[in-house]
Scaffold this active site. Structure first.
Site: not given
Length: 751
Positions: A427-428, A430-435, A547
């Protein structure tokens, strides 16, 4: 002698065939400066497919066409390596820019894009932010990252040669299909606070694996260029589809190759068919692979024979044997009817030996399988312990009434839910991980976040605190945490699935063609503010999100807001008012005061929410580098208010209805208060939520605001909104004077 001559002839023929796959004609160079030149590339017009594949050789170096771009490698997989300059930005001790050490780096190759799969964009420095500017079609796009650190990083055996992790160095993925790029590096404070050990900012694009960060690079980056990878393809987007549909060689791929679309808008690549290998673009490429010279599926132990032919092979049994000769088939067995009875004993013995070997093989296979299962179980248990699983279970058991809310999933459940974390489920990132999107066994859709936390005891402690606190949150406007999985190498978080995308997807005209009314936007703002206020003041341990942005506000099918992505959040004990942290956030939403001091508090979330309010009012993104007057939306918004140009920057569609004017003015001034530079002058999120709810209540109950009860601010607004926006034409002078004073106060006080 004759045999030796035959061998030499075969070697010469093989060498000639190899060169033929590199070059189209015998007189075309197949190598330059140690770099192979495979067709469709070539040195000279008649040696290449077309002008886009022309190369120039000066004897020691290979150049792309007639430019000064050096080519260091060309792969038939569709990639080309070139060296690309680092963009430095250096300052002297007085804060002056060193001109000969400060410049941007540009690459202009309109034919081939920069590979998004093989490169990384990197910024190096302790007071640094870098940009990658490019074009996608006719549109200009930019991305980048920042890195700040307050003290000198000492090189040690542990951190020398480490990957770029965000302290002193940051890196991001390259957007796909970017051409004609420009790299720029900048400094926040001209390196004045870190000049003693770092006086330069650096930005560059580098091939994955070619750059390993070391703290020594902050004092001096020892190279001026790094390898960069370009994607190349045949620029004819429809030829591959036409060739497949017509079953005719309508592309440059040879007859033993097939075509594969690179992208639907750019072109295609060629691949040798199964059973062939070589250059799929060359007419004589894609030579047959002799499977009989390699391990294959023929029953050789059973005397089966391998027969090679173009593109494949076959197996057969010799005379006296029956079967198809394949290991996975009936193999080869001795035909007993063709032998006399004395040989029957030998056949029985042979069959007994085979059965024994088969039993032994089966036993060994079972032991290997059991060992593999035991090893995987030990790995899952080790990961569970390392990721704080036992501590988390203990903490959850102490939370009366909350333990059942958070489920501990096992690894197999989430692998099945995501098709083993297939890329099509992403789905996306980001800096904190992958969804990933997942479907549980009971058909419940969920969002599964693959965290980047792993191994660090401090990070594990924060992760456990986050899970424990979020398990207690049951707010309608906060994405609900359903559970987690700790058996994997990095923790997995399982959230409820919100099906209508992000807020940015709906207010950005380039992404959504359907207009969202002002009433819906105001309600989304109020719901988001109420959720953040809850985190700040109603949670058992206050949470600073850190954030808040329009991409972290999800919408369901009824356009109800859900605040998400707590990967960057911080838990602040009740006896603390602020926390010192490494600066983290998103450009355009980042609190300037937090950026300068590193001191995080609740007002940092207020600033970020204020930027979201401005996005809802204007329909613009927080940062747009092609915005002529000011790329930063917050700064542009403040300037417009100071210059009395508020109505020029608001979303024109929101001004179509006369009734919106008063609320727009109220929300605009609220947003301006939220994005003040001084955090102490910003309202709290509780105050923001109350003001927004008050505006909605006034709209729902018009009997509360009669003609005599209209505020002075609203009277002023109704006078001074231009006629084309549906403004009223009369008002009393008292309302005008009062609002005029308030405007002056807001502008002066907000700086």
């Amino acid at each position: 002698m004759e045999m030796m001559g035959l061998i030499l002839l075969l070697v010469a023929i093989a060498a000639t065939a190899g060169e033929a796959q590199l070059s189209l004609y015998r007189d075309c160079p197949h190598k330059c400066g140690g770099v192979d030149i495979p067709y469709p590339f070539g040195v000279g017009d008649h040696c290449s497919l077309n002008k886009f594949f022309n190369l120039t050789c000066n004897g020691s170096k290979l150049y792309y066409r007639s430019s000064d771009i050096v080519v260091s490698n060309i792969s038939l997989d569709g990639q080309m390596d070139i060296p690309f300059y680092v963009s430095p930005n250096c300052y002297n001790q007085a804060g002056g820019k060193i001109r000969d050490k400060s410049f941007s780096a540009s690459l202009e190759i309109s034919a081939f894009p920069v590979s998004s799969s093989a490169n990384k964009f990197v910024s190096v420095g302790c007071d640094t932010y870098g940009y990658l500017n490019s074009f996608l079609g006719e549109q200009n796009y930019s991305t980048g990252c920042l890195s700040r650190c307050n003290g000198q990083l000492q090189p040690t055996a542990e951190n020398t040669g480490e990957t770029c992790s965000g302290i002193g160095c940051c890196q991001i993925d390259i957007p796909p299909r970017m051409k004609n790029i420009t790299i720029e590096s900048y400094s926040f404070d001209k390196h004045q606070n870190v000049w003693a050990f770092n006086n330069c900012s650096y930005a560059f694009v580098a091939k994955k694996g070619s750059f390993n960060f070391s703290p020594r690079y902050l004092e001096h980056l020892p190279f001026e260029e790094l390898p960069l990878v370009l994607d190349w393809f045949i620029a004819n987007a429809s030829a591959c589809q036409e060739a497949t549909a017509l079953s005719t060689p309508n592309s440059v791929c040879n007859t033993r190759a097939t075509c594969q679309n690179y992208t639907t808008e750019f072109g295609y690549r060629c691949l040798c068919k199964r059973g062939y290998q070589g250059n799929p673009y060359h007419p004589d490429g894609c030579q047959d692979v002799n499977e009989c010279d390699k391990p294959n599926d023929c029953d050789i132990k059973g005397h089966a024979q391998c027969n090679n032919f173009n593109g494949s092979h076959s197996c057969s049994c010799p005379p006296g044997y029956t079967g198809d000769g394949y290991l996975n088939g009936t193999r080869c067995t001795l035909d007993a009817t063709l032998h006399s009875n004395p040989n029957l004993l030998s056949l029985i013995i042979a069959l007994g030996v085979c059965a024994t070997l088969l039993v032994g093989f089966t036993l060994v296979s079972m032991l290997c399988w059991a060992h593999k299962q035991r090893t995987q179980k030990l790995i899952r248990e080790r990961n569970f312990e390392r990721n704080g699983g036992n501590v988390l279970l203990q903490r959850l058991s102490q939370q009366q009434g909350y333990a059942d809310r958070t489920k501990i999933f096992n690894q197999v459940e989430l692998q099945n839910a995501t098709d083993n974390f297939d890329e099509d489920r992403i789905l996306g990132r980001g800096g904190q991980g992958t969804v990933y999107k997942g479907i549980l066994a009971d058909n419940t859709p969920v969002a599964i976040k693959k965290s980047r936390v792993g191994g660090d005891p401090r990070q594990i402690k924060d992760f456990i605190n986050e899970v424990v606190v979020l398990s207690q949150i049951n707010h309608r406007n906060v994405v609900k945490l359903l559970g987690c999985c700790l058996e994997t190498e990095v923790p997995l978080l399982v959230y409820e699935f919100v099906d209508n995308g992000t807020l940015l997807d709906h207010i950005n005209p380039s992404k959504n063609e359907f207009f969202i009314s002002w009433e819906t936007r105001l309600r989304i703002a109020a719901e988001t503010a109420e959720a953040i206020s809850y985190l700040h003041s109603a949670a058992s341990i206050p949470i600073i999100h850190r954030d808040i942005k329009s991409t972290n506000i999800l919408l369901d099918h009824n356009h109800r807001a859900k605040v998400s992505d707590f990967g960057a959040s911080r838990l602040v004990p009740l006896d603390e008012t602020q926390a010192a942290t490494v600066v983290q956030g998103t450009l355009g939403y980042l609190d300037p005061e937090y950026l300068l001091t590193g001191q995080l508090n609740e007002k940092s979330d207020v600033y970020s929410f204020g930027v979201v309010l401005v996005e809802l009012l204007t329909g613009n993104k927080a940062v747009e580098f092609n915005r002529p007057e000011q790329p930063n939306l917050a700064m542009s918004f403040v300037s417009s208010i100071k210059e009395d140009r508020l109505w020029e920057i608001l979303d024109r569609q929101l001004l179509d209805q006369k009734k919106n004017a008063a609320q727009l003015k109220e929300v605009a001034f609220l947003a301006r208060r939220c994005i003040r530079i001084n955090g102490e002058e910003r309202p709290t999120m509780k105050e923001v939520a109350m003001e927004l709810e008050g505006l909605i209540a006034m709209e729902r109950h018009p009997w509360m605001k009669g003609r005599d009860a209209i505020s002075e601010e609203t009277e002023y607004l109704l006078v001074h909104v231009p006629d084309e926006y549906g403004a009223a034409s009369t008002s009393n002078s008292s309302g005008y004077d009062t609002m005029q004073k308030q405007m002056a106060f807001e502008i002066e006080d907000g700086r």
